[in-house]
Structure formats: structure tokens, C-alpha cells
Scaffold this motif. Structure first.
Motif, PDB file in Angstrom:
ATOM      1  N   TYR A 221     -95.583  44.868  35.961  1.00 38.33           N
ATOM      2  CA  TYR A 221     -94.946  46.030  36.246  1.00 38.33           C
ATOM      3  C   TYR A 221     -94.757  46.717  35.156  1.00 38.33           C
ATOM      4  O   TYR A 221     -94.386  46.459  34.000  1.00 38.33           O
ATOM      5  N   THR A 222     -94.890  48.116  35.035  1.00 36.90           N
ATOM      6  CA  THR A 222     -94.734  49.116  34.187  1.00 36.90           C
ATOM      7  C   THR A 222     -93.487  49.994  34.339  1.00 36.90           C
ATOM      8  O   THR A 222     -93.266  50.291  35.544  1.00 36.90           O
TER       9      THR A 222
ATOM     10  N   ASN B 231     -90.803  52.778  34.789  1.00 34.90           N
ATOM     11  CA  ASN B 231     -91.119  54.350  34.890  1.00 34.90           C
ATOM     12  C   ASN B 231     -89.959  55.000  34.018  1.00 34.90           C
ATOM     13  O   ASN B 231     -88.820  55.181  34.146  1.00 34.90           O
ATOM     14  N   TYR B 232     -90.847  55.561  33.156  1.00 36.35           N
ATOM     15  CA  TYR B 232     -89.868  56.265  32.019  1.00 36.35           C
ATOM     16  C   TYR B 232     -89.378  57.511  32.643  1.00 36.35           C
ATOM     17  O   TYR B 232     -88.307  58.050  32.040  1.00 36.35           O
ATOM     18  N   ASP B 233     -89.758  58.063  33.618  1.00 34.68           N
ATOM     19  CA  ASP B 233     -89.085  59.510  34.129  1.00 34.68           C
ATOM     20  C   ASP B 233     -87.812  59.121  34.605  1.00 34.68           C
ATOM     21  O   ASP B 233     -86.737  60.020  34.508  1.00 34.68           O
ATOM     22  N   TYR B 234     -87.219  57.704  35.207  1.00 32.34           N
ATOM     23  CA  TYR B 234     -85.895  57.431  35.598  1.00 32.34           C
ATOM     24  C   TYR B 234     -85.037  57.654  34.293  1.00 32.34           C
ATOM     25  O   TYR B 234     -83.880  58.356  34.302  1.00 32.34           O
TER      26      TYR B 234
END
Length: 132
Positions: free
Chosen positions: A95-96, A98-101
Motif C-alpha cells: 500500500y502506498t 495517498n499524499y493528497d489526503y
């Protein structure tokens, strides 16, 4: 009585705020410009809280809403940290994140901190004029 409780709750929440920031440092640096601006605003937030304690103005102790907003900000940041560390997918190597969050939440927190800083300065200068 309520004023003193919220004031000391704000001071205690500042300690948790610093802990939460230190837990998020890897995420903050991976978010690039958003993370750095978030880190700068958090530094300003810590400094403005230290300023309010050092000035010993009673108005900062009396304003329940001011103290509750700072405490709510720490709770909001705590929810982000809890979500990061309790999410089962975050522990998986497949799992990577999600830096947008995180970027979105960093922008929201930046705006709230900016509002708190401006409010603090307004209260400080308004109280000085009232004393004169």
C-alpha cells in the motif's frame, strides 16, 4: 472556572500538538511545498501560543472560544495521526499512502492556524488600545 479549564486544556493540547507534528514528520517532508508550509505554520502556532502565555494577559484566559479553537485544532491533527497509524493498509508494504489526503488537511490546518494567529494579534492590539 470554565475559563481556567479551557485555558489549561489549550496549554496541554499544545504539548500533544508538538507530539503529533513529530509523528507526522516523514509525511510532512514527503508532501513537498505543502508540508513545508504546514511545518512553518505549525512553528508559528507554537510561537503564538508561547507568546500568549508569556504576555500573561487575562484576556487570553477569559476567551473560552479562543482556547477551544486551539484545542479543537489539536484534536483534528490527532485524528489525522490516528488515521495514519491505525489504518491497516498503512502497515502493508503493498500500500502506498495517498499524499493528497494529507495535503488537503495541511491546507485546512494552515488556514485555521492563520486565522488563530490573526485573531491573537487582533486581540493583543485591541487590548493594548483599551488599556490606554
Amino acid at each position: 472556572m470554565l475559563e481556567k479549564i479551557t485555558y489549561y486544556l489549550r496549554i496541554i493540547s499544545l504539548i500533544f500538538f508538538v507530539v503529533f507534528i513529530s509523528l507526522l514528520l516523514e509525511i510532512i517532508f514527503n508532501c513537498g511545498v505543502f508540508g513545508i508550509s504546514f511545518l512553518v505554520m505549525c512553528g508559528l502556532f507554537i510561537l503564538i501560543n508561547i507568546f500568549t502565555v508569556l504576555t500573561r494577559k487575562p484576556i487570553y484566559k477569559e476567551l473560552v472560544s479562543y482556547n477551544l479553537i486551539s484545542t479543537a485544532l489539536t484534536i483534528y491533527l490527532g485524528i489525522i495521526v490516528i488515521k495514519l497509524y491505525t489504518d491497516y493498509r498503512a502497515n502493508s508494504l503493498m500500500y502506498t499512502l495517498n499524499y493528497d489526503y494529507f495535503k488537503t488537511n495541511f491546507i485546512i490546518i494552515d488556514l485555521v492556524i492563520l486565522g488563530i494567529i490573526l485573531n491573537t494579534l487582533f486581540i493583543y492590539f485591541f487590548d493594548i488600545k483599551e488599556d490606554q
